[in-house]
Motif scaffolding. Sequence first.
Motif, PDB file in Angstrom:
ATOM      1  N   ASP A 137       7.069  -1.319 -19.300  1.00 59.32           N
ATOM      2  CA  ASP A 137       8.115  -0.574 -18.603  1.00 59.32           C
ATOM      3  C   ASP A 137       7.544   0.543 -17.718  1.00 59.32           C
ATOM      4  O   ASP A 137       6.454   1.048 -17.972  1.00 59.32           O
ATOM      5  CB  ASP A 137       9.054   0.069 -19.630  1.00 59.32           C
ATOM      6  N   ILE A 138       8.330   0.934 -16.745  1.00 60.50           N
ATOM      7  CA  ILE A 138       7.988   2.098 -15.924  1.00 60.50           C
ATOM      8  C   ILE A 138       8.328   3.350 -16.723  1.00 60.50           C
ATOM      9  O   ILE A 138       9.366   3.420 -17.383  1.00 60.50           O
ATOM     10  CB  ILE A 138       8.774   2.066 -14.600  1.00 60.50           C
ATOM     11  N   ALA A 139       7.440   4.341 -16.674  1.00 60.22           N
ATOM     12  CA  ALA A 139       7.655   5.576 -17.433  1.00 60.22           C
ATOM     13  C   ALA A 139       8.866   6.343 -16.899  1.00 60.22           C
ATOM     14  O   ALA A 139       9.242   6.219 -15.731  1.00 60.22           O
ATOM     15  CB  ALA A 139       6.408   6.457 -17.356  1.00 60.22           C
ATOM     16  N   ALA A 140       9.441   7.153 -17.787  1.00 64.77           N
ATOM     17  CA  ALA A 140      10.615   7.943 -17.420  1.00 64.77           C
ATOM     18  C   ALA A 140      10.224   9.124 -16.517  1.00 64.77           C
ATOM     19  O   ALA A 140       9.048   9.481 -16.416  1.00 64.77           O
ATOM     20  CB  ALA A 140      11.300   8.459 -18.683  1.00 64.77           C
ATOM     21  N   GLU A 141      11.235   9.719 -15.910  1.00 66.76           N
ATOM     22  CA  GLU A 141      10.995  10.904 -15.081  1.00 66.76           C
ATOM     23  C   GLU A 141      10.596  12.096 -15.955  1.00 66.76           C
ATOM     24  O   GLU A 141      10.878  12.133 -17.142  1.00 66.76           O
ATOM     25  CB  GLU A 141      12.270  11.262 -14.308  1.00 66.76           C
ATOM     26  N   ARG A 142       9.945  13.068 -15.323  1.00 65.20           N
ATOM     27  CA  ARG A 142       9.552  14.297 -16.030  1.00 65.20           C
ATOM     28  C   ARG A 142       9.961  15.479 -15.157  1.00 65.20           C
ATOM     29  O   ARG A 142       9.232  15.862 -14.236  1.00 65.20           O
ATOM     30  CB  ARG A 142       8.021  14.340 -16.229  1.00 65.20           C
ATOM     31  N   ARG A 155     -11.349   4.334  -1.768  1.00 70.76           N
ATOM     32  CA  ARG A 155     -10.400   5.393  -2.060  1.00 70.76           C
ATOM     33  C   ARG A 155      -8.952   4.894  -1.980  1.00 70.76           C
ATOM     34  O   ARG A 155      -8.160   5.168  -2.888  1.00 70.76           O
ATOM     35  CB  ARG A 155     -10.580   6.528  -1.062  1.00 70.76           C
ATOM     36  N   THR A 156      -8.618   4.165  -0.954  1.00 73.93           N
ATOM     37  CA  THR A 156      -7.233   3.664  -0.886  1.00 73.93           C
ATOM     38  C   THR A 156      -6.951   2.793  -2.104  1.00 73.93           C
ATOM     39  O   THR A 156      -5.915   2.931  -2.752  1.00 73.93           O
ATOM     40  CB  THR A 156      -6.996   2.870   0.408  1.00 73.93           C
ATOM     41  N   MET A 157      -7.890   1.922  -2.421  1.00 75.78           N
ATOM     42  CA  MET A 157      -7.716   1.045  -3.583  1.00 75.78           C
ATOM     43  C   MET A 157      -7.460   1.849  -4.857  1.00 75.78           C
ATOM     44  O   MET A 157      -6.487   1.628  -5.578  1.00 75.78           O
ATOM     45  CB  MET A 157      -8.987   0.202  -3.746  1.00 75.78           C
ATOM     46  N   MET A 158      -8.317   2.799  -5.130  1.00 72.05           N
ATOM     47  CA  MET A 158      -8.194   3.540  -6.381  1.00 72.05           C
ATOM     48  C   MET A 158      -6.969   4.450  -6.366  1.00 72.05           C
ATOM     49  O   MET A 158      -6.287   4.613  -7.376  1.00 72.05           O
ATOM     50  CB  MET A 158      -9.451   4.377  -6.625  1.00 72.05           C
ATOM     51  N   GLN A 159      -6.686   5.062  -5.221  1.00 68.56           N
ATOM     52  CA  GLN A 159      -5.533   5.961  -5.153  1.00 68.56           C
ATOM     53  C   GLN A 159      -4.232   5.214  -5.421  1.00 68.56           C
ATOM     54  O   GLN A 159      -3.390   5.659  -6.200  1.00 68.56           O
ATOM     55  CB  GLN A 159      -5.493   6.636  -3.785  1.00 68.56           C
ATOM     56  N   TYR A 160      -4.069   4.045  -4.790  1.00 69.12           N
ATOM     57  CA  TYR A 160      -2.806   3.331  -4.969  1.00 69.12           C
ATOM     58  C   TYR A 160      -2.710   2.760  -6.384  1.00 69.12           C
ATOM     59  O   TYR A 160      -1.627   2.711  -6.965  1.00 69.12           O
ATOM     60  CB  TYR A 160      -2.655   2.232  -3.916  1.00 69.12           C
ATOM     61  N   LEU A 161      -3.850   2.320  -6.925  1.00 66.52           N
ATOM     62  CA  LEU A 161      -3.799   1.782  -8.291  1.00 66.52           C
ATOM     63  C   LEU A 161      -3.460   2.888  -9.295  1.00 66.52           C
ATOM     64  O   LEU A 161      -2.608   2.692 -10.166  1.00 66.52           O
ATOM     65  CB  LEU A 161      -5.112   1.081  -8.650  1.00 66.52           C
ATOM     66  N   PHE A 162      -4.072   4.040  -9.163  1.00 68.42           N
ATOM     67  CA  PHE A 162      -3.722   5.135 -10.082  1.00 68.42           C
ATOM     68  C   PHE A 162      -2.253   5.543  -9.896  1.00 68.42           C
ATOM     69  O   PHE A 162      -1.560   5.832 -10.874  1.00 68.42           O
ATOM     70  CB  PHE A 162      -4.658   6.330  -9.898  1.00 68.42           C
ATOM     71  N   GLN A 163      -1.790   5.594  -8.666  1.00 71.38           N
ATOM     72  CA  GLN A 163      -0.375   5.930  -8.460  1.00 71.38           C
ATOM     73  C   GLN A 163       0.534   4.876  -9.093  1.00 71.38           C
ATOM     74  O   GLN A 163       1.617   5.198  -9.585  1.00 71.38           O
ATOM     75  CB  GLN A 163      -0.078   6.061  -6.961  1.00 71.38           C
ATOM     76  N   SER A 164       0.075   3.628  -9.098  1.00 66.27           N
ATOM     77  CA  SER A 164       0.858   2.571  -9.737  1.00 66.27           C
ATOM     78  C   SER A 164       0.846   2.715 -11.245  1.00 66.27           C
ATOM     79  O   SER A 164       1.896   2.621 -11.907  1.00 66.27           O
ATOM     80  CB  SER A 164       0.287   1.196  -9.368  1.00 66.27           C
ATOM     81  N   PHE A 165      -0.337   2.933 -11.803  1.00 64.50           N
ATOM     82  CA  PHE A 165      -0.448   3.017 -13.274  1.00 64.50           C
ATOM     83  C   PHE A 165       0.396   4.188 -13.807  1.00 64.50           C
ATOM     84  O   PHE A 165       0.994   4.100 -14.868  1.00 64.50           O
ATOM     85  CB  PHE A 165      -1.900   3.255 -13.702  1.00 64.50           C
ATOM     86  N   ASN A 166       0.396   5.293 -13.082  1.00 67.28           N
ATOM     87  CA  ASN A 166       1.055   6.516 -13.555  1.00 67.28           C
ATOM     88  C   ASN A 166       2.477   6.677 -13.023  1.00 67.28           C
ATOM     89  O   ASN A 166       3.074   7.734 -13.212  1.00 67.28           O
ATOM     90  CB  ASN A 166       0.229   7.737 -13.109  1.00 67.28           C
ATOM     91  N   PHE A 167       2.999   5.665 -12.360  1.00 64.34           N
ATOM     92  CA  PHE A 167       4.288   5.797 -11.687  1.00 64.34           C
ATOM     93  C   PHE A 167       5.407   6.207 -12.657  1.00 64.34           C
ATOM     94  O   PHE A 167       5.477   5.723 -13.779  1.00 64.34           O
ATOM     95  CB  PHE A 167       4.660   4.476 -11.010  1.00 64.34           C
ATOM     96  N   ARG A 168       6.293   7.068 -12.175  1.00 58.32           N
ATOM     97  CA  ARG A 168       7.443   7.537 -12.962  1.00 58.32           C
ATOM     98  C   ARG A 168       8.743   7.228 -12.222  1.00 58.32           C
ATOM     99  O   ARG A 168       8.814   7.372 -11.001  1.00 58.32           O
ATOM    100  CB  ARG A 168       7.384   9.057 -13.149  1.00 58.32           C
ATOM    101  N   GLY A 169       9.770   6.877 -13.011  1.00 63.79           N
ATOM    102  CA  GLY A 169      11.091   6.701 -12.432  1.00 63.79           C
ATOM    103  C   GLY A 169      11.444   5.248 -12.229  1.00 63.79           C
ATOM    104  O   GLY A 169      11.113   4.675 -11.196  1.00 63.79           O
ATOM    105  N   PRO A 170      12.158   4.661 -13.210  1.00 62.25           N
ATOM    106  CA  PRO A 170      12.502   3.236 -13.113  1.00 62.25           C
ATOM    107  C   PRO A 170      13.283   2.895 -11.851  1.00 62.25           C
ATOM    108  O   PRO A 170      13.167   1.786 -11.331  1.00 62.25           O
ATOM    109  CB  PRO A 170      13.319   2.992 -14.386  1.00 62.25           C
TER     110      PRO A 170
END
Lengths: 316, 316, 316, 316, 316, 316
Positions: free
Chosen positions: A275-280, B37-52
């Motif tokens: 799942d996508i994480a909730a907002e903070r 950098r683009t690769m890693m930045q977008y992947l980290f933003q994806s992994f940590n994404f918030r807000g369903p």
Amino acid sequence: MFFHVQRMINEIVADEPDPAAANALQEGLGGQFGEMRTMMQYLFQSFNFRGPTGKPFRDLLYGIGTEEIGHVELIATTIARLVDGSPRYQGSATDPLDTPGAGGANPLEMALSTGNIHHYLVGAQGALPVDAVGNPWSGSYVYNSGNLPLDLLYNLMLESTGRLQKCRIYEMTQNKTARSTVAYLIVRDQAHENAYAKALEALGVDWGKLLPIPKTNAEKFPEVKTLLDQGLQSKQYTFSLDQLSEAGRIFQGDSPSKDGTELTTEQAPVGVPYDIAAERPEEFGPGLDADLLALVQATAEMEMATAPGAWGPVSS
Amino acid sequence: MFFHVQRMINEIVADEPDPAAANALQEGLGGQFGEMRTMMQYLFQSFNFRGPTGKPFRDLLYGIGTEEIGHVELIATTIARLVDGSPRYQGSATDPLDTPGAGGANPLEMALSTGNIHHYLVGAQGALPVDAVGNPWSGSYVYNSGNLPLDLLYNLMLESTGRLQKCRIYEMTQNKTARSTVAYLIVRDQAHENAYAKALEALGVDWGKLLPIPKTNAEKFPEVKTLLDQGLQSKQYTFSLDQLSEAGRIFQGDSPSKDGTELTTEQAPVGVPYDIAAERPEEFGPGLDADLLALVQATAEMEMATAPGAWGPVSS
Amino acid sequence: MFFHVQRMINEIVADEPDPAAANALQEGLGGQFGEMRTMMQYLFQSFNFRGPTGKPFRDLLYGIGTEEIGHVELIATTIARLVDGSPRYQGSATDPLDTPGAGGANPLEMALSTGNIHHYLVGAQGALPVDAVGNPWSGSYVYNSGNLPLDLLYNLMLESTGRLQKCRIYEMTQNKTARSTVAYLIVRDQAHENAYAKALEALGVDWGKLLPIPKTNAEKFPEVKTLLDQGLQSKQYTFSLDQLSEAGRIFQGDSPSKDGTELTTEQAPVGVPYDIAAERPEEFGPGLDADLLALVQATAEMEMATAPGAWGPVSS
Amino acid sequence: MFFHVQRMINEIVADEPDPAAANALQEGLGGQFGEMRTMMQYLFQSFNFRGPTGKPFRDLLYGIGTEEIGHVELIATTIARLVDGSPRYQGSATDPLDTPGAGGANPLEMALSTGNIHHYLVGAQGALPVDAVGNPWSGSYVYNSGNLPLDLLYNLMLESTGRLQKCRIYEMTQNKTARSTVAYLIVRDQAHENAYAKALEALGVDWGKLLPIPKTNAEKFPEVKTLLDQGLQSKQYTFSLDQLSEAGRIFQGDSPSKDGTELTTEQAPVGVPYDIAAERPEEFGPGLDADLLALVQATAEMEMATAPGAWGPVSS
Amino acid sequence: MFFHVQRMINEIVADEPDPAAANALQEGLGGQFGEMRTMMQYLFQSFNFRGPTGKPFRDLLYGIGTEEIGHVELIATTIARLVDGSPRYQGSATDPLDTPGAGGANPLEMALSTGNIHHYLVGAQGALPVDAVGNPWSGSYVYNSGNLPLDLLYNLMLESTGRLQKCRIYEMTQNKTARSTVAYLIVRDQAHENAYAKALEALGVDWGKLLPIPKTNAEKFPEVKTLLDQGLQSKQYTFSLDQLSEAGRIFQGDSPSKDGTELTTEQAPVGVPYDIAAERPEEFGPGLDADLLALVQATAEMEMATAPGAWGPVSS
Amino acid sequence: MFFHVQRMINEIVADEPDPAAANALQEGLGGQFGEMRTMMQYLFQSFNFRGPTGKPFRDLLYGIGTEEIGHVELIATTIARLVDGSPRYQGSATDPLDTPGAGGANPLEMALSTGNIHHYLVGAQGALPVDAVGNPWSGSYVYNSGNLPLDLLYNLMLESTGRLQKCRIYEMTQNKTARSTVAYLIVRDQAHENAYAKALEALGVDWGKLLPIPKTNAEKFPEVKTLLDQGLQSKQYTFSLDQLSEAGRIFQGDSPSKDGTELTTEQAPVGVPYDIAAERPEEFGPGLDADLLALVQATAEMEMATAPGAWGPVSS
């Protein structure tokens, strides 16, 4: 070219948030012997590979390198869960200054005394590309001498060191979220250690009783034992969509760990949805107020313009 | 989870070796605004994404991030070709001290005066995870504030800066190998610039005449013009195997670059097969003498133990 | 609080572009013993200063620190001029692929073989916050032990080292633009060396014949001799607007360099006006096409809304 | 050229020492998005500026850059106060091994468990040019592409990120010293965010409802609200002594944050006088024993030799 | 505790200055796989060694680590000679602006185009603790997992990589000064490779035909062949003064390189005396004018106050 | 060339493990002003020394540099003891998951909250080449301008800063292991401070009452007082085996610290024998299971093949 599916390579078991455990896991993500390093090292060795007669070796590197991207995804997501909130805290959905509930502290108040304040201050309770003391990942970690025996020796040592560190992390925490991912990576590191050890056997080395490193004790970790019993330390997964990989020519026969298993190659695992994480709100993440949210909703309600077909195996 | 096919995302045109051009391209690989950098930045933003509710945004990030892995592969391989040998040199296959032929210098003798001696001394005439002045890539480059508007703004600026730098690299060299890859990345950077600009339009921004950056002049580069005429700056590729990506909800409608095109989503390109580079005796790469080669051959002659089946789309 | 006037602290003599000299000057800007370091070191020592009885020492640090900001401006602007274009090149105002004129090479073609390709690739032919081998300036350079004698000793050594390096740079190039700024900074470094040496005399040290460092030979550089004859090595400038500085209590009496001069304090120099650099189409700098330029013009034609009054001395 | 007055740009409210809060504030000083970075980035963009028609843009950069030097001074001084001593400790003036008083711990004993031991071990309870996890400030942070739209976009994003991080810091601590400075910088960051957003409006962008970032919630912080009510988020200060700045041509009209205010330009604030910190015997700071102190006193008793006149506005 | 004798571990053959070769050698001094790293890695492994039964292993590490300090001395001195002056230049002893003689260029004029300008600008034509692209040596290079098999594996790989890089350096230059030291280190690296390989044989590994790495070709370098014929690749030197080292228990028997030699332990070599380098007026090094020189002479004429006796072997 | 004896330069007093104190000591080992830096700085200054008339100065540098290697050994070993285990913990010899005993915590569980988790996770409870906030030691610390007065001034400042920091560390902890080594180094730093101050006296400087730095208070530390009473601050040790050192020509006469002592030169101290640390099963260090241990034992039982003779003084 690379592709993606929205599935995690292994399940992340649920447990309480635990920023201290998360910080230890950062070593396994962004440390000198972590997953970002194995991923980048094997991919660079693949891109720069020399010697057409060595194709099975190159394909082995490409295959493990591709699996490691999924490991980066797995451990980053695990860390993100571990720093998401604080134990028993239920914050208000709209007020970043909200008083914490009876049973837990506001994560931002905890931030001052956790392992890496950047988890809360620079990121929004997510994973960072750094190690457990906050050093950013560095391209200087990547080893690619272009000499095949040396590259293989280093890779073997790299996997063993990664496994050694993860065994130490396992001992540092009781958190189930942390341990589920660490245990999985311990066993997969061993599989990759076997792969490079086997490749060196193809160059004439006999490892005697040296492998695996560290040895004898990791099986005492229950989550590790379960996976060893399933034989995951002796499997090479295929993340190659086009059936052109010849890695299986190397990864076969008796395991160099001399645990009585045979090395075998398999399809990639089916994976696990997530799942996508909730907002903070206290992090202003994602930071959409009512107006912006309405704009996003409007976008979401538009017809989805794309209808991508299936992407099956390619014949060369 | 990620997958791989043994095909390059775009063709690399053949030309003479050119270590100076290769070194300029390193900025596009390992520089602060390069593909790693683009690769890693977008992947980290994806992994940590918030807000369903923001799933289309996350899927856009995941999709572009996955394409960028292929860009890293493309530009690294291009650099490897550009530092492989020296113009008109035909060295002996066995003697690293071989006197160079009439028409060219031994690459290792040239190494002392090229842009980055590490291409020859630390690597074996291959790409390095560093920028054009030799700084190793750093995890501190990755920006992931967790605030959606900010992450999108940064990504837009990142793509535009990458495109600006590649336009400058294009002007620095006449080498066709270098220009073919640089031109392709210029146009794909513009496509990603459009993607992030469009995502910000979904949050209410009207870009006026600002985009693309840089503007008006890049079309004067012939290789770029060819790709623009094909509309590659307005296409989003699907590297998602499971049809779950909702990125197309954002990447549609008029291009924010206001060049009269529509944004559309497509299957990933078919890609281009490529060869493994030849051995380089002066680098001891791969470093197999007759005995070791015989051992490898023996391995190669074993039956290929694996028969991986097709990996088709997954239904969740 | 800090203020600015649009005047350079010393005149920059015009000469041909010279990227090699520019790169040597980078050491004086962003090197471990360059102007960014002196500026930051003295400002941090001022901010963190302890001991109310030591106010004259703190004011000396604040005063020199403020002058150093102007030195950073001076040397950065000098470098920008030295990398602006190439000798005798007259490029087209609109075409970044323009063929160079008979008398000079396109700067971007030269970029591959200059000291730091980033001058052309990352910046737009301007100064960078790095040293002469491309290392970024680092906060770890700043020394501020909080022990007054040690901080003064280090500052003395820092100024002397800066002066030593600039004497070496002077010898490396014949370029008049480079030499005019280097000579000025050599003499001002000596003034600051005198300031810290004098402050240590106030703590009881007698320097004998040790100062200045390096000695006896710098006067052979004609531009340096001119400034020494004007006594600039024995003047402390006042960049303090509020007449509260007590630095003059230290900077007075015989020079510790024992060159027969008296140390004196003076008003800040009047300074020299300077022009904004021209556009560089090959760099897409500033990057305004006809449409954007029209928008800027429209802005420029608006009435200037502000009418700031004079900012005279403050009485505490 | 730059000038200084012995006044802080905003008042620092007194409260207990708080090394944990101090460490969080280090991100705002020496972090990737802190005040040292904004200062250096805008100054480098000013030094290297291209395009005479863009003078109002350059003057805006120079003006904000100069204000940022004062912000560096403000936040460094705030941090120095926060790490100066420990709560309720009254140490002996002469004995570094002094037993702490009943109500507090010796700061050096606390040092082992605070955010950054260097505050006590390398510095003498003062600010450091590092971020909140101890990374030294780096010149690689400075962005200066030379392309005006890109530089403005990055600056907007930089101010917004700085503001986002400071909002998070505000939530992390109750300390009034920390909050007074953080709140002030939150509002000034917003003013600068407005400045760059307005400059981009001059190039045709309409921001819709996107700004400010983060939004809606910061007004809930009482200290921030007070400053917003005074309109500090919509004022540009003039730190230019010579009335030549044309920044006011850009910073005027409706605020791009669409909060109903007008953008206006004003004289620099009058500022606030401040005291020199007390000695710290346990740090050997400043380290003067009776003999050295006597020597300093002797110096202080000498007549002040300098009588600097007023430094009024310059006419070009 | 460590001791020193004023003798170089091997002779440095005289030849022309050659800054390009010097810069390549920097990789062997301060590079990731250079002598500073081997020295520090083995010393840290010795200091932190665990397991009393492993004393022969620890003594092996201590012994090789001590030899490596002498290697650092050897290669640093070699580099210093290679950057000392320029070919055929005879400068004036007193004038740093001296016009170069007919046959050579002033070293400082050459500095702008050599591999590392810091050799002339920051140092005074001497060695630097950096690699061949100017990266400073880093403590992060040191590997010391505390797991004996892993530490030995890494050390083996480290020596082999060092040897690989030195073979490449040998091919890059014809300079005899450079080649004499490089050839010596190639052979000693092989001796150390044998030492770690043999230690791993004690843990059960059989290396087959894998060693040495790189293989078959280095003997084609004449200087290397001479040393191999003397058997230097199979000798362990004793730098232990107290006869307590048990390293010889490991370093004995057949060489793991399977070249038909026996491993043997010997006294440390007698070493070679060497001269102090001449002054360099253009570098202000050492920087003593007539007055300071007179002061030094006065010191030199004083009676030598010390009469250190012999320091013979210690009995424990 | 360098030699070693298996004796510590000073005794390390036994006490409880104390990871917080260990981490503070890391500054003295791998910090910017720690022992690795003094060692490397003096050795590089020795290798690159210019001016045959300055031989006593060079020999002084070589002598102190050699002593510093022994200081690195001393402080590294001290740190290793301080992080070895945790107070009152007695773990099982075979089980890394062993439940800690009643009186103490498992070291790996403590690791999450200690100063540097790498002590437990990357190393195996041993010293690291980093400072007290985890920054790796850097070659950029080494100062070697080649100008003798400057190098001496810097060295004086370096020793004084090292001593200042160690005095602060002394105050931070009560641990006797830490204090015994810190006190010893405080006094030896003072001896080296005296050495460089005396060398500058030979160039004409009179230090007045400035030295030592810091002053007056360190004698209040009991362990320091004991050593001062023995006169260790005024002794230069001879670590030169060949009686060629002329350092004694400088290090003689009245101490520049003006404490009434004479400077004298002596034989190296006899030193103190020390034990190899025990195994740590929870770290998998050294990681030998029963099989591997049997192999090592077999090796140990072989006859020791070497019989190294005494290595006495060399006559040149």
